[in-house]
Design a protein around this motif. Structure first.
Motif, PDB file in Angstrom:
ATOM      1  N   LYS A  97       0.823  -1.200   0.000  1.00  0.00           N
ATOM      2  CA  LYS A  97       0.000   0.000   0.000  1.00  0.00           C
ATOM      3  C   LYS A  97       0.867   1.264   0.000  1.00  0.00           C
ATOM      4  O   LYS A  97       2.040   1.233   0.370  1.00  0.00           O
ATOM      5  CB  LYS A  97      -0.904   0.018   1.232  1.00  0.00           C
ATOM      6  CG  LYS A  97      -1.832  -1.183   1.364  1.00  0.00           C
ATOM      7  CD  LYS A  97      -2.994  -1.104   0.409  1.00  0.00           C
ATOM      8  CE  LYS A  97      -4.005  -2.216   0.689  1.00  0.00           C
ATOM      9  NZ  LYS A  97      -5.197  -2.122  -0.174  1.00  0.00           N
ATOM     10  N   SER A 120      -3.554   3.223   0.447  1.00  0.00           N
ATOM     11  CA  SER A 120      -4.249   2.871  -0.784  1.00  0.00           C
ATOM     12  C   SER A 120      -3.427   1.917  -1.631  1.00  0.00           C
ATOM     13  O   SER A 120      -2.202   1.857  -1.517  1.00  0.00           O
ATOM     14  CB  SER A 120      -4.537   4.145  -1.590  1.00  0.00           C
ATOM     15  OG  SER A 120      -4.976   3.838  -2.897  1.00  0.00           O
ATOM     16  N   ASP A 156     -14.856  -7.369  -9.284  1.00  0.00           N
ATOM     17  CA  ASP A 156     -14.387  -8.635  -8.713  1.00  0.00           C
ATOM     18  C   ASP A 156     -12.927  -8.897  -9.096  1.00  0.00           C
ATOM     19  O   ASP A 156     -12.116  -9.320  -8.258  1.00  0.00           O
ATOM     20  CB  ASP A 156     -15.251  -9.807  -9.200  1.00  0.00           C
ATOM     21  CG  ASP A 156     -16.617  -9.858  -8.524  1.00  0.00           C
ATOM     22  OD1 ASP A 156     -16.758  -9.300  -7.415  1.00  0.00           O
ATOM     23  OD2 ASP A 156     -17.547 -10.459  -9.103  1.00  0.00           O
ATOM     24  N   PHE A 159     -10.599  -6.492  -7.197  1.00  0.00           N
ATOM     25  CA  PHE A 159     -10.472  -6.889  -5.797  1.00  0.00           C
ATOM     26  C   PHE A 159      -9.536  -8.084  -5.660  1.00  0.00           C
ATOM     27  O   PHE A 159      -8.690  -8.136  -4.755  1.00  0.00           O
ATOM     28  CB  PHE A 159     -11.847  -7.214  -5.219  1.00  0.00           C
ATOM     29  CG  PHE A 159     -11.845  -7.476  -3.750  1.00  0.00           C
ATOM     30  CD1 PHE A 159     -11.786  -6.433  -2.847  1.00  0.00           C
ATOM     31  CD2 PHE A 159     -11.900  -8.777  -3.271  1.00  0.00           C
ATOM     32  CE1 PHE A 159     -11.772  -6.676  -1.477  1.00  0.00           C
ATOM     33  CE2 PHE A 159     -11.880  -9.028  -1.906  1.00  0.00           C
ATOM     34  CZ  PHE A 159     -11.820  -7.972  -1.006  1.00  0.00           C
ATOM     35  N   GLY A 217      -6.010  -7.035  -5.844  1.00  0.00           N
ATOM     36  CA  GLY A 217      -5.546  -6.198  -4.751  1.00  0.00           C
ATOM     37  C   GLY A 217      -5.765  -4.708  -4.945  1.00  0.00           C
ATOM     38  O   GLY A 217      -5.328  -3.898  -4.118  1.00  0.00           O
ATOM     39  N   THR A 236      -7.995  -2.140  -4.358  1.00  0.00           N
ATOM     40  CA  THR A 236      -9.187  -2.012  -3.518  1.00  0.00           C
ATOM     41  C   THR A 236      -9.582  -0.561  -3.222  1.00  0.00           C
ATOM     42  O   THR A 236     -10.441  -0.321  -2.379  1.00  0.00           O
ATOM     43  CB  THR A 236      -8.952  -2.746  -2.188  1.00  0.00           C
ATOM     44  OG1 THR A 236      -7.756  -2.225  -1.569  1.00  0.00           O
ATOM     45  CG2 THR A 236      -8.786  -4.251  -2.409  1.00  0.00           C
ATOM     46  N   THR A 237      -8.951   0.398  -3.914  1.00  0.00           N
ATOM     47  CA  THR A 237      -9.338   1.801  -3.760  1.00  0.00           C
ATOM     48  C   THR A 237     -10.085   2.224  -5.020  1.00  0.00           C
ATOM     49  O   THR A 237      -9.562   2.100  -6.131  1.00  0.00           O
ATOM     50  CB  THR A 237      -8.112   2.703  -3.555  1.00  0.00           C
ATOM     51  OG1 THR A 237      -7.346   2.206  -2.458  1.00  0.00           O
ATOM     52  CG2 THR A 237      -8.545   4.130  -3.254  1.00  0.00           C
ATOM     53  N   ILE A 248     -20.454  -3.711  -3.225  1.00  0.00           N
ATOM     54  CA  ILE A 248     -19.849  -3.825  -1.891  1.00  0.00           C
ATOM     55  C   ILE A 248     -20.800  -4.530  -0.917  1.00  0.00           C
ATOM     56  O   ILE A 248     -20.386  -5.396  -0.139  1.00  0.00           O
ATOM     57  CB  ILE A 248     -19.457  -2.437  -1.350  1.00  0.00           C
ATOM     58  CG1 ILE A 248     -18.242  -1.900  -2.125  1.00  0.00           C
ATOM     59  CG2 ILE A 248     -19.146  -2.496   0.143  1.00  0.00           C
ATOM     60  CD1 ILE A 248     -17.850  -0.482  -1.766  1.00  0.00           C
ATOM     61  N   ILE A 291     -17.914  -6.567   1.778  1.00  0.00           N
ATOM     62  CA  ILE A 291     -16.483  -6.266   1.916  1.00  0.00           C
ATOM     63  C   ILE A 291     -16.225  -4.786   2.182  1.00  0.00           C
ATOM     64  O   ILE A 291     -15.164  -4.271   1.834  1.00  0.00           O
ATOM     65  CB  ILE A 291     -15.711  -6.713   0.651  1.00  0.00           C
ATOM     66  CG1 ILE A 291     -16.371  -6.108  -0.596  1.00  0.00           C
ATOM     67  CG2 ILE A 291     -15.611  -8.211   0.549  1.00  0.00           C
ATOM     68  CD1 ILE A 291     -15.582  -6.300  -1.867  1.00  0.00           C
ATOM     69  N   LYS A 322     -12.915  -3.741   3.529  1.00  0.00           N
ATOM     70  CA  LYS A 322     -11.745  -4.080   2.727  1.00  0.00           C
ATOM     71  C   LYS A 322     -11.572  -3.149   1.516  1.00  0.00           C
ATOM     72  O   LYS A 322     -10.652  -3.306   0.725  1.00  0.00           O
ATOM     73  CB  LYS A 322     -11.820  -5.524   2.253  1.00  0.00           C
ATOM     74  CG  LYS A 322     -11.781  -6.554   3.386  1.00  0.00           C
ATOM     75  CD  LYS A 322     -11.879  -7.963   2.834  1.00  0.00           C
ATOM     76  CE  LYS A 322     -11.713  -9.001   3.950  1.00  0.00           C
ATOM     77  NZ  LYS A 322     -12.804  -8.919   4.940  1.00  0.00           N
ATOM     78  N   VAL A 323     -12.476  -2.183   1.376  1.00  0.00           N
ATOM     79  CA  VAL A 323     -12.460  -1.276   0.220  1.00  0.00           C
ATOM     80  C   VAL A 323     -12.333   0.170   0.693  1.00  0.00           C
ATOM     81  O   VAL A 323     -12.964   0.570   1.670  1.00  0.00           O
ATOM     82  CB  VAL A 323     -13.750  -1.436  -0.623  1.00  0.00           C
ATOM     83  CG1 VAL A 323     -13.801  -0.410  -1.738  1.00  0.00           C
ATOM     84  CG2 VAL A 323     -13.842  -2.845  -1.197  1.00  0.00           C
TER      85      VAL A 323
END
Length: 319
Positions: free
Chosen positions: A3, A13, A37, A40, A43, A45-46, A73, A78, A81-82
């Motif tokens: 990140k 992020s 999908d 995610f 990886g 996830t922002t 979401i 999740i 996780k986002v």
């Protein structure tokens, strides 16, 4: 995936932020879910969106991107996780005035929370500057949301250096929440909107920087090299202006570095941006699974000082 920090905001992020403007525009809900999908899983996830996204598509109401992301979401369960980024203040009618008044932004933020089906937004941007409204009005609107935890951090997008500095100064003077992240248009084709005074302000105040149009609306992928390449494409209005001697020179430099490293032109363009001073994480979109390869390439490729100089030189000269 390692990140990156968005300035001193405390937000960590993915090194590339996904631009959600494609959801509900070039991708329908089913296609958007598939893309989300895949992101995610990789990886990334922002996700960056805005309340107005999809307003320009015929028959598609504003806020469609937020609705799709919110539904995804909730379906996948999740939220924790986002990292969600959205914006407000841009008129919901094409070509209309910007509005950063306290009442307008309060309503806009509440509507975004509903569409995103979430209790909080990680990063909320004032989408455009509204020169008719004192800068403190926006900050005052956000203060109550930050106090309640419904907005964690705020940022400014498309502000001039003068207005960005004024916003930061007013926040300090009046004990209002300050902007912590800045979102400019910035890429190999468009450098003057960030480099110079704005970049210095961001650096001095330790603002995170998340550029949009990182691939110049697709031009830096190398797909558009002559007028015929634009015909029938949704992004023609954004990219056609780059087809000029300077644009051709930049594409040639991308071709050169792309061939050297055996990665795509898009991967090189993103990698260049990731190595520029002050940049935290670029925003980029994709409409096909194959496009995501350039995200991985950008993270993995190691551009040398010589590579950077080639790209810098090609993009410095204006027409």
């Amino acid at each position: 995936m390692e990140k990156v920090n968005l300035g001193n905001s405390g937000i960590k992020s993915a090194p590339i932020i996904f631009g959600g403007n494609v959801f509900g525009w070039t991708l329908d809900e089913k296609e958007s879910f598939k893309m989300l999908d895949e992101l995610f899983e990789l990886g990334f996830t922002t996700i960056d969106t805005a309340d107005v996204y999809s307003r320009w598509a015929d028959g598609v109401p504003h806020g469609t991107s937020e609705r799709i992301i919110g539904k995804w979401i909730k379906t996948r369960k999740i939220r924790d996780k986002v990292t969600l980024i959205t914006k407000g203040g841009s008129c919901l009618q094409p070509g209309g005035p910007k509005n950063n008044s306290r009442d307008y932004l309060t309503g806009a933020a509440k509507d975004s929370l509903l569409r995103l089906q979430t209790d909080y937004i990680d990063l909320y941007f004032t989408h455009y500057d509204d020169k008719e409204t004192p800068v403190e009005e926006a900050l005052e609107a956000y203060q109550s949301f930050i106090s309640s935890g419904e907005i964690k951090h705020i940022g400014a997008s498309n502000f001039s250096a003068e207005r960005l500095q004024k916003s930061l100064s007013i926040a300090a003077e009046k004990d209002l929440p300050p902007y912590e992240v800045f979102q400019p248009e910035y890429n190999l084709m468009v450098r003057d909107k960030f480099e110079g005074e704005t970049e210095e302000i961001c650096s001095k105040n330790q603002l995170g920087v998340v550029p949009y149009f990182s691939l110049a609306s697709g031009f830096l992928t190398g797909k558009y090299r002559k007028k015929e390449d634009f015909e029938g494409k949704d992004r023609k209005i954004f990219t056609e202006k780059f087809l000029n001697p300077r644009g051709e020179k930049i594409l040639k430099s991308l071709d050169q570095i792309s061939e050297k490293h055996q990665v795509s032109q898009a991967g090189i363009a993103l990698a260049w941006l990731m190595k520029r001073p002050g940049v935290s994480a670029p925003i980029a979109s994709a409409t096909k699974s194959s496009h995501l390869k350039s995200f991985i390439e950008a993270i993995e490729v190691n551009l040398s000082q010589e590579d950077m100089q080639v790209l810098n030189k090609a993009s410095e000269t204006q027409d």
